[in-house]
Design a protein around this motif. Structure first.
Motif, PDB file in Angstrom:
ATOM      1  N   SER A  88      39.576  39.343  52.114  1.00  0.00           N
ATOM      2  CA  SER A  88      39.509  40.553  52.925  1.00  0.00           C
ATOM      3  C   SER A  88      40.798  41.337  52.748  1.00  0.00           C
ATOM      4  O   SER A  88      41.880  40.772  52.668  1.00  0.00           O
ATOM      5  CB  SER A  88      39.301  40.205  54.384  1.00  0.00           C
ATOM      6  N   LEU A  89      40.653  42.638  52.639  1.00  0.00           N
ATOM      7  CA  LEU A  89      41.817  43.499  52.449  1.00  0.00           C
ATOM      8  C   LEU A  89      42.479  43.764  53.774  1.00  0.00           C
ATOM      9  O   LEU A  89      43.584  44.067  53.921  1.00  0.00           O
ATOM     10  CB  LEU A  89      41.404  44.817  51.794  1.00  0.00           C
ATOM     11  N   ARG A 143      49.854  37.591  52.520  1.00  0.00           N
ATOM     12  CA  ARG A 143      48.590  38.265  52.161  1.00  0.00           C
ATOM     13  C   ARG A 143      48.478  38.429  50.655  1.00  0.00           C
ATOM     14  O   ARG A 143      47.414  38.226  50.080  1.00  0.00           O
ATOM     15  CB  ARG A 143      48.500  39.627  52.844  1.00  0.00           C
ATOM     16  N   LEU A 144      49.577  38.791  49.991  1.00  0.00           N
ATOM     17  CA  LEU A 144      49.560  38.941  48.538  1.00  0.00           C
ATOM     18  C   LEU A 144      49.283  37.611  47.857  1.00  0.00           C
ATOM     19  O   LEU A 144      48.477  37.546  46.922  1.00  0.00           O
ATOM     20  CB  LEU A 144      50.880  39.533  48.036  1.00  0.00           C
ATOM     21  N   LEU A 145      49.930  36.551  48.308  1.00  0.00           N
ATOM     22  CA  LEU A 145      49.711  35.236  47.700  1.00  0.00           C
ATOM     23  C   LEU A 145      48.257  34.804  47.854  1.00  0.00           C
ATOM     24  O   LEU A 145      47.664  34.246  46.926  1.00  0.00           O
ATOM     25  CB  LEU A 145      50.661  34.195  48.293  1.00  0.00           C
ATOM     26  N   ARG A 146      47.672  35.077  48.994  1.00  0.00           N
ATOM     27  CA  ARG A 146      46.256  34.750  49.203  1.00  0.00           C
ATOM     28  C   ARG A 146      45.361  35.587  48.295  1.00  0.00           C
ATOM     29  O   ARG A 146      44.447  35.065  47.659  1.00  0.00           O
ATOM     30  CB  ARG A 146      45.874  34.950  50.666  1.00  0.00           C
ATOM     31  N   PHE A 147      45.651  36.881  48.206  1.00  0.00           N
ATOM     32  CA  PHE A 147      44.885  37.770  47.322  1.00  0.00           C
ATOM     33  C   PHE A 147      45.006  37.304  45.870  1.00  0.00           C
ATOM     34  O   PHE A 147      44.022  37.268  45.132  1.00  0.00           O
ATOM     35  CB  PHE A 147      45.392  39.215  47.473  1.00  0.00           C
ATOM     36  N   ILE A 199      45.538  46.924  47.413  1.00  0.00           N
ATOM     37  CA  ILE A 199      46.678  46.031  47.664  1.00  0.00           C
ATOM     38  C   ILE A 199      47.956  46.620  47.060  1.00  0.00           C
ATOM     39  O   ILE A 199      49.013  46.629  47.695  1.00  0.00           O
ATOM     40  CB  ILE A 199      46.407  44.621  47.093  1.00  0.00           C
ATOM     41  N   ALA A 200      47.854  47.119  45.829  1.00  0.00           N
ATOM     42  CA  ALA A 200      49.024  47.692  45.158  1.00  0.00           C
ATOM     43  C   ALA A 200      49.611  48.838  45.984  1.00  0.00           C
ATOM     44  O   ALA A 200      50.831  48.916  46.170  1.00  0.00           O
ATOM     45  CB  ALA A 200      48.654  48.171  43.755  1.00  0.00           C
ATOM     46  N   PRO A 246      41.596  34.328  39.502  1.00  0.00           N
ATOM     47  CA  PRO A 246      40.290  34.142  38.849  1.00  0.00           C
ATOM     48  C   PRO A 246      39.927  35.299  37.911  1.00  0.00           C
ATOM     49  O   PRO A 246      39.344  35.084  36.848  1.00  0.00           O
ATOM     50  CB  PRO A 246      39.307  34.048  40.018  1.00  0.00           C
ATOM     51  N   HIS A 247      40.293  36.515  38.296  1.00  0.00           N
ATOM     52  CA  HIS A 247      40.042  37.696  37.463  1.00  0.00           C
ATOM     53  C   HIS A 247      40.796  37.562  36.133  1.00  0.00           C
ATOM     54  O   HIS A 247      40.228  37.772  35.064  1.00  0.00           O
ATOM     55  CB  HIS A 247      40.484  38.941  38.238  1.00  0.00           C
ATOM     56  N   PHE A 248      42.081  37.202  36.209  1.00  0.00           N
ATOM     57  CA  PHE A 248      42.885  37.017  34.995  1.00  0.00           C
ATOM     58  C   PHE A 248      42.292  35.914  34.117  1.00  0.00           C
ATOM     59  O   PHE A 248      42.194  36.055  32.899  1.00  0.00           O
ATOM     60  CB  PHE A 248      44.330  36.638  35.336  1.00  0.00           C
TER      61      PHE A 248
END
Length: 165
Positions: free
Chosen positions: A164-165, A46-50, A20-21, A57-59
């Motif tokens: 999904s990416l 897409r970024l907001l969804r990711f 994504i980055a 959740p990762h953070f």
């Protein structure tokens, strides 16, 4: 250094973050078959969804479970964990602010803000992979690594399907 099995699920999420980055930095996907949007507002969506589905959740896992456990163990090691973990928390905070700003829907400077978020995310992931994870592998005992594996495994089981990416 080969990644310890306890950290592999987090490294996989980091890989998604790096994809994504890179797309945000370039403003496009390098994969011609990717459904990555070319318009900046589509990329924001897409970024907001990711962010909502994977990054947030990762953070929360890192800040709520992994980092406190490492701090608990920090008195056992020669070098305290606090400075590195505080830097990572600060970076999480910066990215949350950047996401809040992107979610306002303002069009001016959106391409630059997307690129800036991509650069921030890439740098953050590199610190976690090259400093935090290597330090965990180097300094944690086998029992501590088993505990990390249990924490990560429980998190990975409850994280749900990835974006999904």
């Amino acid at each position: 250094m080969k990644r310890h099995a306890a950290l592999v699920p987090l490294s996989r999420e980091h890989h998604n973050g790096l994809v994504i980055a890179q797309r945000l930095i370039l403003g496009r996907s390098t994969n011609p078959r990717s459904p990555w949007p070319s318009a900046a507002q589509g990329q924001v969506k897409r970024l907001l969804r990711f962010f909502q589905e994977e990054l947030q959740p990762h953070f929360k896992f890192e800040e709520g479970q992994l980092f406190p456990r490492l701090l608990e163990w920090s008195t056992m090691g020669a070098v305290p964990w606090q400075p590195l973990l505080q830097t990572l928390r600060d970076e999480h905070r910066v990215m949350r602010v950047m996401i809040d700003e992107l979610s306002t829907g303002r069009d001016e400077g959106v391409s630059d803000r997307l690129r800036s978020f991509g650069e921030q995310l890439r740098a953050h992931i590199h610190v976690e992979e090259r400093e935090l994870f290597e330090r965990i592998q180097r300094e944690c005992s086998d029992a501590q690594l088993a505990e990390v594996m249990q924490l990560v495994s429980t998190y990975a089981d409850t994280a749900g399907p990835s974006c999904s990416l």
